[in-house]
Structure formats: C-alpha cells, structure tokens
Design a protein around this motif. Structure first.
Motif: not given
Length: 61
Positions: A1-24
């Motif tokens: 779980m240490e990688w989440i601290k380093d790469y939290w922004w990648i997870v955030l970008i993926i979640l935002i992309g999923m949200f935008i795709s769902g809205m489309k």
C-alpha cells in the motif's frame, strides 16, 4: 500500500476518466425512444400469491 502514497494522482486520474466516460455514455441514452418502445410488463402475482383467473395470455399446448 506504500505505492498509493507515491502514485495517488494516477489513481485520481483513472477515477476521473471513468467518471467522464460514464457521463458521456449516459448522455447518449435516448430516453424518449426507450419509453416509446418499452415492452409490456408480464402479469404479476398479487399479495396472496395467486394468479389472476382472467388471464389474457394464450394457453400453452
């Protein structure tokens, strides 16, 4: 779980992309066309779990 601290922004970008795709995809749904072509519901059981006696459905042979 240490990688989440380093790469939290990648997870955030993926979640935002999923949200935008769902809205489309939801924007592409034509509600009026669906409601116009909506299938009829089959008869349902009443609260006593007895089928209606005057059923309009054809009898199976």
């Amino acid at each position: 779980m240490e990688w989440i601290k380093d790469y939290w922004w990648i997870v955030l970008i993926i979640l935002i992309g999923m949200f935008i795709s769902g809205m489309k995809e939801l924007r592409r749904v034509d509600v009026k066309k669906y409601l116009k072509d909506k299938p009829e519901l089959p008869p349902h059981r009443d609260n006593n779990a007895e089928w209606d006696k005057d059923d309009d459905w054809p009898k199976k042979k």
